[in-house]
Design a protein around this motif. Structure first.
Motif, mmCIF file in Angstrom:
data_model
loop_
_atom_site.group_PDB
_atom_site.id
_atom_site.type_symbol
_atom_site.label_atom_id
_atom_site.label_comp_id
_atom_site.label_asym_id
_atom_site.label_seq_id
_atom_site.Cartn_x
_atom_site.Cartn_y
_atom_site.Cartn_z
ATOM 1 N N ASP A 210 0.836 -1.212 0.000
ATOM 2 C CA ASP A 210 0.000 0.000 0.000
ATOM 3 C C ASP A 210 0.865 1.255 0.000
ATOM 4 O OD1 ASP A 210 -2.304 -1.497 0.039
ATOM 5 O OD2 ASP A 210 -2.681 -1.236 2.194
ATOM 6 N N ALA A 213 2.379 1.625 -3.418
ATOM 7 C CA ALA A 213 1.358 2.013 -4.394
ATOM 8 C C ALA A 213 0.987 3.486 -4.246
ATOM 9 C CB ALA A 213 0.115 1.137 -4.227
ATOM 10 N N ASP A 214 0.823 3.934 -3.000
ATOM 11 C CA ASP A 214 0.515 5.349 -2.770
ATOM 12 C C ASP A 214 1.648 6.242 -3.260
ATOM 13 O OD1 ASP A 214 -1.884 4.656 -1.653
ATOM 14 O OD2 ASP A 214 -1.222 4.860 0.430
ATOM 15 N N LEU A 216 3.723 5.607 -5.698
ATOM 16 C CA LEU A 216 3.714 5.646 -7.152
ATOM 17 C C LEU A 216 2.570 6.516 -7.669
ATOM 18 C CD1 LEU A 216 4.457 1.894 -7.981
ATOM 19 C CD2 LEU A 216 6.067 3.793 -7.834
ATOM 20 N N LEU A 217 1.416 6.431 -7.000
ATOM 21 C CA LEU A 217 0.273 7.229 -7.429
ATOM 22 C C LEU A 217 0.506 8.717 -7.204
ATOM 23 C CD1 LEU A 217 -2.693 5.023 -6.149
ATOM 24 C CD2 LEU A 217 -2.061 5.455 -8.527
ATOM 25 N N ASP A 218 1.190 9.047 -6.098
ATOM 26 C CA ASP A 218 1.464 10.457 -5.796
ATOM 27 C C ASP A 218 2.523 11.049 -6.727
ATOM 28 O OD1 ASP A 218 -0.355 10.319 -3.788
ATOM 29 O OD2 ASP A 218 1.110 10.201 -2.156
ATOM 30 N N GLU A 219 3.301 10.175 -7.380
ATOM 31 C CA GLU A 219 4.344 10.586 -8.308
ATOM 32 C C GLU A 219 5.365 11.522 -7.655
ATOM 33 O OE1 GLU A 219 2.553 12.170 -11.811
ATOM 34 O OE2 GLU A 219 1.831 10.214 -12.497
ATOM 35 N N GLU A 220 5.572 11.320 -6.352
ATOM 36 C CA GLU A 220 6.576 12.138 -5.665
ATOM 37 C C GLU A 220 7.976 11.840 -6.189
ATOM 38 O OE1 GLU A 220 5.933 11.150 -1.566
ATOM 39 O OE2 GLU A 220 4.860 13.017 -1.218
ATOM 40 N N ALA A 223 8.178 10.308 -12.722
ATOM 41 C CA ALA A 223 7.697 9.185 -13.527
ATOM 42 C C ALA A 223 8.778 8.129 -13.768
ATOM 43 C CB ALA A 223 7.153 9.703 -14.854
ATOM 44 N N ALA A 226 9.729 6.364 -10.549
ATOM 45 C CA ALA A 226 8.617 5.533 -10.085
ATOM 46 C C ALA A 226 8.589 4.194 -10.806
ATOM 47 C CB ALA A 226 7.292 6.271 -10.283
ATOM 48 N N ARG A 227 8.845 4.200 -12.103
ATOM 49 C CA ARG A 227 8.877 2.929 -12.849
ATOM 50 C C ARG A 227 10.003 2.036 -12.351
ATOM 51 N NH1 ARG A 227 7.580 6.344 -17.196
ATOM 52 N NH2 ARG A 227 9.775 6.569 -17.763
ATOM 53 N N ARG A 230 9.058 0.627 -8.932
ATOM 54 C CA ARG A 230 8.084 -0.467 -9.051
ATOM 55 C C ARG A 230 8.762 -1.759 -9.480
ATOM 56 N NH1 ARG A 230 4.894 0.312 -14.196
ATOM 57 N NH2 ARG A 230 6.931 -0.449 -14.920
#
Length: 451
Positions: A210, A213-214, A216-220, A223, A226-227, A230
């Protein structure tokens, strides 16, 4: 403990005020009394010593230079915030589940250990030039996810090993079994404890995912970072499971091949403890592929040395320092590199006496202290202990050499070098920034190993 009957089943009464319901995830362990006056004093002391970094509930990013002084404390703050939110949700679902499972996950995550993996992530982030405030916050959150993943690994590991203690207290499965010992028959209590621990480990893993995922979604992290984050996270989880299976498979089948022992050590510890956290930190800092590869090479060497040190400590170190029962690997018949080397050298020398000791003592849960002393004698006499110690020293030298090849920020690189030495048991008296005080480094590293 009283019991009530619901739907024909006896269950333990949930506490009217579950421990930590008002005090947050830093409350006392499940099964103990809620904090009173002493707890209030502890809370005040903790508040006075609160490290730099974002306050719980505060979305403002931390100053990376301030976090440098106490990485472990800054990561703990993020964990406190995450766990307070998760515990509140669990208490809404069911008080018994929250008390028996969720609060144990929170307690296991917040107490004990030296935050070794988040510190590797952090100092790789800083060594690669990480100083952007938003990415600083992302690095701390990723470090918190690593701690939750470590909780999952340790809780499940204790079930597989039937280990009764962890970091000086009862393991999760043992604690739950003890809690219900007066409510249900002994076998049922033990089964409940094991089942609760499996679910607790799953819950810790879910919470770790979680957090990622948060993030990655926040994109802090940006991009591109983040990839990479992940991909590394996905790979690391699978490697960890593969290494742990090789560990239990070798113990069950009594396979003590040296090459297989090294493969298991690399997967279950070298990559997961050092190399992947370094890679995560480099990704969050936006490091180039060449720098990242060099850091990963250093991490693989240091991580393997870390696991070999844990193998030695399991047999020869004081349990008060490691937080685990002595010689658990020997009693469980784990195919560690140390035992594999001893068997290989005894076989090559035709030492039937040494082989008889290993055959009759390794894998015996009821191993006596005198039998354990004979195993230690074999590990020394075959030269296995000295060979493993020399391998640790060589791997540490390799790790430091690789680190020196990376174009890192000098001050952060120095901190990373000291952290590598600390993890491999060759720590200098001066600790790495953000770590435990002098003298506590090796004990913390031993508790962090956990396996």
């Amino acid at each position: 403990m009283r019991s009530t009957q619901a739907n024909g089943r006896h269950t333990a009464d949930p506490p009217r005020q579950p421990p930590g319901a008002r005090g947050g995830p830093t409350a006392r362990p499940p099964g103990t009394a809620p904090a009173g006056a002493d707890g209030a004093a502890e809370d005040e002391a903790r508040e006075a010593a609160r490290p730099p970094g974002p306050e719980p509930g505060d979305d403002r990013p931390a100053d990376p230079r301030a976090v440098d002084d106490d990485v472990a404390g800054a990561v703990r703050q993020v964990l406190e915030r995450v766990l307070a939110d998760r515990l509140a949700h669990c208490r809404e679902l069911d008080a018994v589940f929250a008390h028996d499972v969720a609060e144990r996950v929170a307690h296991s995550t917040l107490h004990g250990g030296g935050r070794l993996r988040p510190r590797f992530l952090w100092w790789a982030f800083r060594a690669c030039g990480g100083e952007d405030p938003a990415r600083t916050r992302a690095a701390l959150r990723a470090g918190a996810a690593l701690e939750l993943l470590q909780t999952c690994a340790l809780v499940h590991d204790d079930v597989m090993d039937a280990a009764p203690t962890r970091r000086g207290g009862p393991a999760v499965h043992a604690g739950v079994a003890r809690q219900y010992a007066g409510v249900v028959p002994g076998a049922a209590a033990r089964h409940l404890g094991a089942s609760a621990a499996v679910l607790a480990g799953d819950l810790a893993l879910a919470w770790a995912d979680d957090v990622v995922a948060d993030l990655l979604l926040d994109e802090e992290a940006g991009a591109g970072a983040a990839r990479r984050l992940r991909d590394v996270w996905r790979t690391m989880r699978t490697e960890m499971a593969a290494g742990q299976y090789l560990d239990v498979h070798g113990g069950a089948t009594s396979v003590f091949a040296v090459a297989r022992a090294l493969r298991a050590a690399r997967l279950k510890s070298a990559l997961y403890t050092v190399a992947r956290p370094l890679e995560l930190g480099a990704a969050l800092a936006g490091a180039d592929p060449g720098t990242t590869r060099v850091l990963c090479r250093a991490g693989r060497c240091a991580g393997l040395a870390f696991q070999l040190r844990d193998d030695l400590d399991d047999v020869f170190a004081d349990p008060r320092d490691t937080g685990k029962p002595s010689a658990g690997d020997v009693r469980q018949g784990k195919p560690t590199y140390l035992l594999a080397v001893a068997r290989a050298r005894a076989t090559a020398a035709g030492d039937r006496t040494a082989l008889d000791v290993l055959d009759h003592c390794v894998g015996r849960a009821d191993l006596s202290e005198s039998a354990l002393a004979r195993v230690r004698d074999v590990l020394v006499a075959t030269g296995a202990r000295d060979l493993v110690g020399a391998r640790i020293a060589h791997l540490t030298e390799q790790a430091l050499r690789h680190l020196g090849e990376a174009p890192c920020e000098p001050r952060a690189a120095a901190g990373l070098r000291r952290l590598l030495c600390e993890a491999t048991g060759t720590a200098p008296d001066v600790p790495a920034p953000g770590g435990p005080p002098p003298g506590a480094a090796l004990a913390a590293a031993g508790r962090e190993a956990g396996r």
